[in-house]
Each structure stands twice: as C-alpha cells, then as structure tokens.
Scaffold this motif. Structure first.
Motif, mmCIF file in Angstrom:
data_model
loop_
_atom_site.group_PDB
_atom_site.id
_atom_site.type_symbol
_atom_site.label_atom_id
_atom_site.label_comp_id
_atom_site.label_asym_id
_atom_site.label_seq_id
_atom_site.Cartn_x
_atom_site.Cartn_y
_atom_site.Cartn_z
ATOM 1 N N UNK A 82 -1.179 -0.261 10.248
ATOM 2 C CA UNK A 82 -0.960 0.956 11.050
ATOM 3 C C UNK A 82 0.246 1.779 10.601
ATOM 4 N N UNK A 83 1.167 1.158 9.858
ATOM 5 C CA UNK A 83 2.317 1.921 9.363
ATOM 6 C C UNK A 83 1.879 3.028 8.412
ATOM 7 N N UNK A 84 0.738 2.852 7.771
ATOM 8 C CA UNK A 84 0.226 3.891 6.878
ATOM 9 C C UNK A 84 -0.219 5.118 7.667
ATOM 10 N N UNK A 85 -0.770 4.888 8.853
ATOM 11 C CA UNK A 85 -1.168 6.002 9.725
ATOM 12 C C UNK A 85 0.063 6.789 10.145
ATOM 13 N N UNK A 86 1.126 6.086 10.459
ATOM 14 C CA UNK A 86 2.373 6.742 10.862
ATOM 15 C C UNK A 86 2.944 7.598 9.731
ATOM 16 N N UNK A 87 2.690 7.184 8.498
ATOM 17 C CA UNK A 87 3.170 7.945 7.340
ATOM 18 C C UNK A 87 2.263 9.126 7.009
ATOM 19 N N UNK A 88 1.130 9.242 7.711
ATOM 20 C CA UNK A 88 0.239 10.380 7.531
ATOM 21 C C UNK A 88 -1.028 10.106 6.747
ATOM 22 N N UNK A 89 -1.227 8.875 6.256
ATOM 23 C CA UNK A 89 -2.415 8.576 5.450
ATOM 24 C C UNK A 89 -3.671 8.510 6.311
ATOM 25 N N UNK A 90 -4.793 8.912 5.729
ATOM 26 C CA UNK A 90 -6.092 8.855 6.387
ATOM 27 C C UNK A 90 -7.064 8.111 5.475
ATOM 28 N N UNK B 286 0.806 -1.220 0.000
ATOM 29 C CA UNK B 286 0.000 0.000 0.000
ATOM 30 C C UNK B 286 0.843 1.275 0.000
ATOM 31 N N UNK B 287 2.012 1.236 0.629
ATOM 32 C CA UNK B 287 2.816 2.452 0.676
ATOM 33 C C UNK B 287 3.206 2.907 -0.736
ATOM 34 N N UNK B 288 3.596 1.969 -1.574
ATOM 35 C CA UNK B 288 3.921 2.311 -2.968
ATOM 36 C C UNK B 288 2.664 2.655 -3.761
ATOM 37 N N UNK C 137 -10.790 0.531 7.221
ATOM 38 C CA UNK C 137 -10.376 -0.795 7.691
ATOM 39 C C UNK C 137 -8.910 -1.060 7.350
ATOM 40 N N UNK C 138 -8.475 -0.637 6.167
ATOM 41 C CA UNK C 138 -7.082 -0.881 5.774
ATOM 42 C C UNK C 138 -6.107 -0.183 6.709
ATOM 43 N N UNK C 139 -6.454 0.995 7.202
ATOM 44 C CA UNK C 139 -5.572 1.691 8.139
ATOM 45 C C UNK C 139 -5.464 0.937 9.457
ATOM 46 N N UNK C 140 -6.535 0.250 9.846
ATOM 47 C CA UNK C 140 -6.475 -0.591 11.054
ATOM 48 C C UNK C 140 -5.590 -1.805 10.816
ATOM 49 N N UNK C 141 -5.641 -2.338 9.591
ATOM 50 C CA UNK C 141 -4.819 -3.504 9.264
ATOM 51 C C UNK C 141 -3.355 -3.130 9.026
#
Length: 445
Positions: free
Chosen positions: A91-99, A3-5, A85-89
């Motif tokens: 959490x590294x995406x939340x740390x990168x700032x994604x909502x 997801x990050x890419x 739901x994906x942000x719960x699965x």
C-alpha cells in the motif's frame, strides 16, 4: 529488490529522482516511453523485418512490427493484472501515487521494444553477423579485440543491440531515447555481459543483454533501480521483476501466433494443429460457438484468443505466487516454464520448428540472408578500417559515402568501428539489405 526503486521514472541526464506523485496524469512518464519508441526510426524498420517467414508474399504473415505490437498488448494486460495485486500487497506504493496502470505501461513499453535490436532475416541474421567474425573474413579482427569484445561480435545479440539503440548517445542527443529506467530495466531480460557464456542454468544467464560499449549506461540503470548483483567477478545482475512479464508476453505470442501463421499458410495441417490448440483451451472453449464458425481462419482465431487468455492467467498467477523469489533473484525459470501447460506449449513449439522454422521457404531465404549480411559487413567494415589506416581505395571512399550521416563517426578503437557497422547492418530492414547488397555487387543501379 524493492518496488519503489524498481519503478523509477528517472531518465538519462536527470540529476534527481522524478516522484510519481508529481507526474502529469494525462501523459505519465511511462506513457511517454511508449510514445518515444513508436515514433523512433528503429521501431519503424520492424515493419519490414522477418518474424517467421522472410519476405513473405502474403499480407497475412506477421512481421517484427505486428508481433511487437501484439506482445505489447499482452504485456500491458499482464502488467495491469499483476500491478493490481501488488498495490494491495504494498500500500505504500499507492501513497506514492502509483496505479496498476503504471505496471501495465512499463511492461507495454518494454514489450514493444523487445525486438528493436534484431537484424534483418530473423534470428538467422544474428547468427550471420556472428559467423562473419567467428569463421568468415572478420576472424582477422580477433587479435585486436579483448575477449569480451570479441564475444560480443561472434555471438551478436539482438537484445544487447536493442539496449544500444535505446540508450546510445549521439551528438546533440544524450541517452538515446531517454526512456525511464523502469522501462529499461524491464527490457533487460539478460542483465549480464557476454562472458562468461551461460555460467549457470538461471534464466538470466541464457543470453546477454549489453555490449561492452554500453557498460556505463547499463551500470547506471541497474544501480539506480537497485537490481541485485549476481556475480562479483563479472558484470551480471538478477532481473528486474517486470522483465519476467515482458518475456512471458513474448513467449505467449510467438508460441501461439507463429503457430497460427503456420496453420493459415498451410504449413501445418488444420485438423492436426487444432488438436494441439484445443488441449490448451479445453476448459474455456465454447464448443457450440467453435462449431458455428465456418472458416478455418475464424476457428483458428477463436482458439488463438482463448489460448492467449489461458496463458495470461497462468503467467499472472505464477508471478504473484513467486513474487518474493523473483525479488530476491532465486526464481530461475521463465514463467511459462513453470505453468501447468508447459507440455502443450512444448508440443506446439516442436511442431512450429519442424513445419515452419525449418520449412523450405524459410531456409532458402535464411541462406540468402547469410550471404547478404556477410557481404555487407565485409564491404563496410573493410572500408571503415582502411579509412582509419590511411589505405582507402576509391571504392572504399564511395562505399563510406553510402553510410547515413549518424554512422559517419571516426573512432581510433577497432571495436567501436566494428560495432558501428554491425549496428548499421542490424538496423536494415530485410528489403533494404537486399537492395543495398544488389547495389554493392553491381546487380542493380
């Protein structure tokens, strides 16, 4: 795929990544994508392009513009609900700032562009362009094109033309609309070239997503996003996961809303039609509220809203249940093909085909559209090629003066000249195509 890419904010011309955490929250990069699309001339032309009924004399029927906006609304909801739901699965995406709004913004932007490359007169416009080069006067160019170039023109594809519109550079404008790669990836429902045609039953092989002229742009996008390669022999990739949500938004809207148009136009009997709609919403309908509605339009509108809600829930649940398969390319169907209401959806589509898409009003105008598009292509392609060969007649010179400035480009490549005119004709609205045809045939001054 990860997801990050896949959530890349990079745009054409960028030399470095754009970190999500550095974004201006008041005007996020994915929101900028939506804004650029809405203000584009290609998007404006959708207001006078056919969705179901060509050149309808009523003000109720959907155009490509209203359809695209509605698909975008549904797509935004799908993206937000999946994103939550994906942000719960992850959490590294939340740390990168994604909502979760990021997912909604990407899907909304890709959804609002999903028909931006479609020619006038609906899907018959695509077929008309293809027929001109396959069995019409344009067949004479076959020997001057490669197999893949020829397939591009005989199987002209609105999705590929859309990618061209979004990414094509012009003098002083590099990278077209310069959308984020995440949005472009979500737009690419069929990330492959035109050949081989339908090599497998996987959903990505149903059509193709880019012309040979946009190969470099396509490869830059899919490689930056880390999309998985499907074939080593030809250019073919598995989908960006969010493309499944764009497709679902379109499927939901055209299934339900085209049906609604048919009912309100009297092409489909209300009682017969409502029976099919109610099968979709039987678990959510408020019978008391439904029976209190006095007008057909209100009853149909109520059922339409419920049906869209039901199918949104289905699409979200199926996507989340199959996230891993979607990320690794093994999810081979559209989301709605896997839903519990597939039989009801197929029934509604079958009725729409029989009663709306094959109605006399639609067929008569599609027939006229075929002739109009073939004539426009012949006049402009001939004039452009005669100019290159040094054989221009006075008529050819006059015709080429009608081309907008951005299409008056000299090219030694016959494929590029043909695609230039195909893009010009495909960009016309229904009414403009008719007016131009009348002028060229001497039926209007």
């Amino acid at each position: 795929m990860n997801w990050q890419e896949l959530l890349s904010l990079k745009r054409f011309g960028d030399t470095e990544k754009r970190p999500r955490i550095a974004q201006d929250e008041t005007r996020l990069g994915f929101d900028v994508d939506f804004d650029r699309i809405i203000f584009s001339s290609a998007f404006r032309s959708l207001q006078d392009k056919t969705q179901v009924i060509p050149l309808s004399e009523t003000d109720f029927v959907h155009t490509r513009l209203t359809h695209s906006l509605e698909v975008s609304v549904v797509g935004r909801t799908l993206g937000r609900r999946v994103g939550k739901v994906l942000l719960e699965r992850h959490p590294e995406l939340v740390e990168l700032g994604y909502t979760f709004n990021d997912f909604g913004a990407i899907v909304a932007a890709a959804s609002v562009t999903h028909d931006i490359g479609n020619p006038p007169f609906g899907h018959s416009g695509e077929k008309a362009i293809g027929e001109y080069f396959k069995s019409g006067k344009g067949v004479k160019y076959k020997d001057q094109l490669s197999a893949k170039e020829y397939q591009d023109v005989i199987d002209f594809e609105g999705n590929a033309n859309g990618f061209k519109i979004l990414t094509e550079s012009r003098e002083g404008i590099s990278g077209g609309l310069r959308l984020s790669y995440a949005t472009l990836g979500a737009f690419l429902k069929y990330p492959k070239e035109s050949l081989p045609k339908k090599p497998t039953n996987h959903i990505v092989d149903k059509k193709y997503g880019f012309f040979q002229s946009e190969t470099a742009a396509f490869l830059e996008v899919v490689e930056d996003l880390g999309m998985l390669q499907k074939s080593s022999e030809n250019i073919s990739f598995y989908r960006h996961p969010l493309a499944y949500l764009v497709e679902a938004a379109d499927d939901i809207c055209y299934t339900i809303i085209d049906f609604e148009d048919g009912i309100n136009l009297g092409l489909i009997d209300e009682e017969f039609a409502l029976e099919y709609m109610i099968k979709l919403v039987k678990d959510t309908i408020d019978s008391k509220k439904y029976h209190s509605l006095q007008h057909k339009k209100d009853r149909v509108s109520y059922l339409r809203a419920l049906a869209i809600g039901v199918l949104i829930n289905e699409a979200v649940n199926i996507f989340l249940a199959n996230e891993d398969a979607i990320l690794n390319g093994t999810f081979e169907k559209s989301l709605l093909e896997k839903c519990a209401y597939e039989a009801q959806i197929n029934d509604i589509i079958k009725i729409s085909v029989d009663k709306i898409y094959k109605s006399k009003e639609v067929v008569e105008k599609e027939v006229a559209g075929y002739r109009i598009i073939a004539d426009l292509l012949d006049v402009f392609v001939t004039a452009l090629n005669n100019q290159f060969d040094g054989n221009s007649s006075n008529y050819d010179k006059l015709v080429l003066n009608l081309l907008p400035e951005e299409y008056q480009i000299e090219s030694e490549n016959v494929y590029n000249r043909i695609m230039l005119i195909c893009s010009y004709v495909a960009g016309m609205s229904d009414s403009y195509a008719i007016r131009m045809h009348k002028k060229l045939t001497g039926n209007s001054m």
